[in-house]
Write an enzyme that holds these catalytic residues in place. Sequence first.
Site, PDB file in Angstrom:
ATOM      1  N   SER A  43       2.418  -6.962  -8.995  1.00  0.00           N
ATOM      2  CA  SER A  43       3.296  -5.930  -8.430  1.00  0.00           C
ATOM      3  C   SER A  43       2.434  -5.016  -7.588  1.00  0.00           C
ATOM      4  CB  SER A  43       4.009  -5.203  -9.581  1.00  0.00           C
ATOM      5  OG  SER A  43       4.783  -4.133  -9.111  1.00  0.00           O
ATOM      6  N   TYR A  93       9.177  -2.132   0.601  1.00  0.00           N
ATOM      7  CA  TYR A  93       8.128  -2.791  -0.197  1.00  0.00           C
ATOM      8  C   TYR A  93       8.313  -2.423  -1.670  1.00  0.00           C
ATOM      9  CZ  TYR A  93       3.364  -3.962  -1.777  1.00  0.00           C
ATOM     10  OH  TYR A  93       2.281  -4.495  -2.452  1.00  0.00           O
ATOM     11  N   LYS A 137       9.119  -4.584  -5.341  1.00  0.00           N
ATOM     12  CA  LYS A 137       8.224  -4.561  -6.503  1.00  0.00           C
ATOM     13  C   LYS A 137       8.908  -3.931  -7.714  1.00  0.00           C
ATOM     14  CE  LYS A 137       4.522  -6.363  -4.426  1.00  0.00           C
ATOM     15  NZ  LYS A 137       3.959  -7.672  -4.797  1.00  0.00           N
TER      16      LYS A 137
HETATM   17  N1  NAP Z   1      -4.414  -5.556  -1.594  1.00  0.00           N
HETATM   18  C1  NAP Z   1      -3.787  -4.498  -2.024  1.00  0.00           C
HETATM   19  O1  NAP Z   1      -4.198  -3.361  -1.765  1.00  0.00           O
HETATM   20  C2  NAP Z   1      -2.574  -4.663  -2.880  1.00  0.00           C
HETATM   21  C3  NAP Z   1      -2.081  -3.537  -3.536  1.00  0.00           C
HETATM   22  C4  NAP Z   1      -0.955  -3.658  -4.331  1.00  0.00           C
HETATM   23  C5  NAP Z   1      -0.333  -4.884  -4.453  1.00  0.00           C
HETATM   24  N2  NAP Z   1      -0.821  -5.973  -3.783  1.00  0.00           N
HETATM   25  C6  NAP Z   1      -0.099  -7.235  -3.930  1.00  0.00           C
HETATM   26  O2  NAP Z   1      -1.031  -8.267  -4.124  1.00  0.00           O
HETATM   27  C7  NAP Z   1      -0.444  -9.513  -3.741  1.00  0.00           C
HETATM   28  C8  NAP Z   1      -1.458 -10.318  -2.972  1.00  0.00           C
HETATM   29  O3  NAP Z   1      -1.754  -9.681  -1.742  1.00  0.00           O
HETATM   30  P1  NAP Z   1      -3.258  -9.546  -1.221  1.00  0.00           P
HETATM   31  O4  NAP Z   1      -3.599  -8.134  -1.246  1.00  0.00           O
HETATM   32  O5  NAP Z   1      -4.098 -10.540  -1.909  1.00  0.00           O
HETATM   33  O6  NAP Z   1      -3.029  -9.918   0.331  1.00  0.00           O
HETATM   34  P2  NAP Z   1      -3.527 -11.153   1.210  1.00  0.00           P
HETATM   35  O7  NAP Z   1      -4.991 -11.275   1.144  1.00  0.00           O
HETATM   36  O8  NAP Z   1      -2.889 -10.944   2.536  1.00  0.00           O
HETATM   37  O9  NAP Z   1      -2.891 -12.418   0.482  1.00  0.00           O
HETATM   38  C9  NAP Z   1      -1.520 -12.676   0.572  1.00  0.00           C
HETATM   39  C10 NAP Z   1      -1.277 -14.084   0.101  1.00  0.00           C
HETATM   40  O10 NAP Z   1       0.140 -14.330   0.083  1.00  0.00           O
HETATM   41  C11 NAP Z   1       0.383 -15.547   0.768  1.00  0.00           C
HETATM   42  N3  NAP Z   1       1.687 -15.523   1.406  1.00  0.00           N
HETATM   43  C12 NAP Z   1       2.219 -14.532   2.152  1.00  0.00           C
HETATM   44  N4  NAP Z   1       3.433 -14.892   2.600  1.00  0.00           N
HETATM   45  C13 NAP Z   1       3.667 -16.136   2.109  1.00  0.00           C
HETATM   46  C14 NAP Z   1       4.736 -17.047   2.206  1.00  0.00           C
HETATM   47  N5  NAP Z   1       5.844 -16.762   2.918  1.00  0.00           N
HETATM   48  N6  NAP Z   1       4.659 -18.239   1.566  1.00  0.00           N
HETATM   49  C15 NAP Z   1       3.538 -18.554   0.850  1.00  0.00           C
HETATM   50  N7  NAP Z   1       2.495 -17.729   0.715  1.00  0.00           N
HETATM   51  C16 NAP Z   1       2.550 -16.537   1.347  1.00  0.00           C
HETATM   52  C17 NAP Z   1      -0.706 -15.640   1.814  1.00  0.00           C
HETATM   53  O11 NAP Z   1      -0.826 -16.986   2.197  1.00  0.00           O
HETATM   54  P3  NAP Z   1      -1.284 -17.392   3.697  1.00  0.00           P
HETATM   55  O12 NAP Z   1      -2.364 -16.404   4.071  1.00  0.00           O
HETATM   56  O13 NAP Z   1      -1.791 -18.779   3.508  1.00  0.00           O
HETATM   57  O14 NAP Z   1      -0.083 -17.265   4.554  1.00  0.00           O
HETATM   58  C18 NAP Z   1      -1.896 -15.130   1.019  1.00  0.00           C
HETATM   59  O15 NAP Z   1      -2.434 -16.149   0.223  1.00  0.00           O
HETATM   60  C19 NAP Z   1       0.813  -9.164  -2.936  1.00  0.00           C
HETATM   61  O16 NAP Z   1       1.955  -9.434  -3.729  1.00  0.00           O
HETATM   62  C20 NAP Z   1       0.675  -7.666  -2.685  1.00  0.00           C
HETATM   63  O17 NAP Z   1       1.929  -7.023  -2.590  1.00  0.00           O
HETATM   64  C21 NAP Z   1      -1.925  -5.883  -3.005  1.00  0.00           C
END
Ligand code: NAP
Length: 278
Positions: A135, A149, A153
């Site tokens: 989340s 967003y 979540k």
């Molecule tokens: N980083 C933060 O600060 C943060 C904070 C709070 C929550 N989150 C949550 O953490 C989770 C992971 O994000 P992250 O920070 O690791 O970002 P990220 O590095 O951009 O990774 C996002 C991942 O989701 C995949 N993805 C996105 N759209 C997709 C789709 N339509 N179908 C299949 N795969 C898809 C991407 O795959 P491809 O690149 O191969 O398209 C990538 O592997 C998310 O749910 C985000 O809301 C992140």
Amino acid sequence: MTDPKVWLVTGASSGLGRAIAEAALACGDTVVAVGRRAEALAELVSAHPGRVHAMAFDLTAASAAGCVEAAVARHGRVDVLVNSAGRALVGAVEETGDDDLRALMELHFFAPVALVRAVLPHMRGQGSGAIVQISSVGGQLSFPGVGAYSATKFALEGLSEALAAEVAPFGITVLIVEPGAFRTGLHRGDTMHHTAPMSAYDDIVGPVRAQQAAFDGTQPGDPAKAAAAIRTALAAGKPPLRLPLGNDAADAILDHLDSVRREAVEWEHLARSTDFDA
Ligand SMILES: NC(=O)c1ccc[n+]([C@@H]2O[C@H](COP(=O)([O-])OP(=O)(O)OC[C@H]3O[C@@H](n4cnc5c(N)ncnc54)[C@H](OP(=O)(O)O)[C@@H]3O)[C@@H](O)[C@H]2O)c1
């Protein structure tokens, strides 16, 4: 759970999902890795021959269930489902059209729910399993510019809270993870989505747009440490339902809970005034 375990990780091509997948592989487990970019998943496969099953596709509720069946057909079981695929969307509520809202709900809510429904019969059959819902701090509180967003979540958290109580008797753990700002691809210019700005919101949402874009590469959170913390929580005798990650997340959530409680106490007299007179 068996050892080695089988993990199904969405968002495994980048960021938190990638770090969680790498941590599982480092422990000798097997990973079914879901993402869209086949080349990024191929790096994981070549680094861990025979232990990564890559599935590159656009994740939706409709495409989700098939990947659980493919994972079970190939590996016989799924021990841990990690719903991490996601993306950022910044914009005022009035600027956010239904198409944007529904697309984000599909990725952050309907697809994870479809995966949960598909995996549960197998986990119930095994009498064990863990479901990790990535989340956000934004899954517990919200602020201007992130309403859509947060809505996705909050939806995931609401469902997961009920789910946790429903599946605990079957030996299945549900862990809701609430990261603060982690250094991943989430805030990269090419992955972040913005609504078309309305000038009326320049002063309210404008600073949030700028702040979110400026996060890229400067976030304090280390994805590898997030993955390690998730493993620690899952291995606990009694894992938490919610796990905030990062100093920013801990501060924001604790402040928010205090203010929710303060307000509820301030208005308690009114809340208690609405029952029928005895
Ligand atoms: N980083 C933060 O600060 C943060 C904070 C709070 C929550 N989150 C949550 O953490 C989770 C992971 O994000 P992250 O920070 O690791 O970002 P990220 O590095 O951009 O990774 C996002 C991942 O989701 C995949 N993805 C996105 N759209 C997709 C789709 N339509 N179908 C299949 N795969 C898809 C991407 O795959 P491809 O690149 O191969 O398209 C990538 O592997 C998310 O749910 C985000 O809301 C992140």
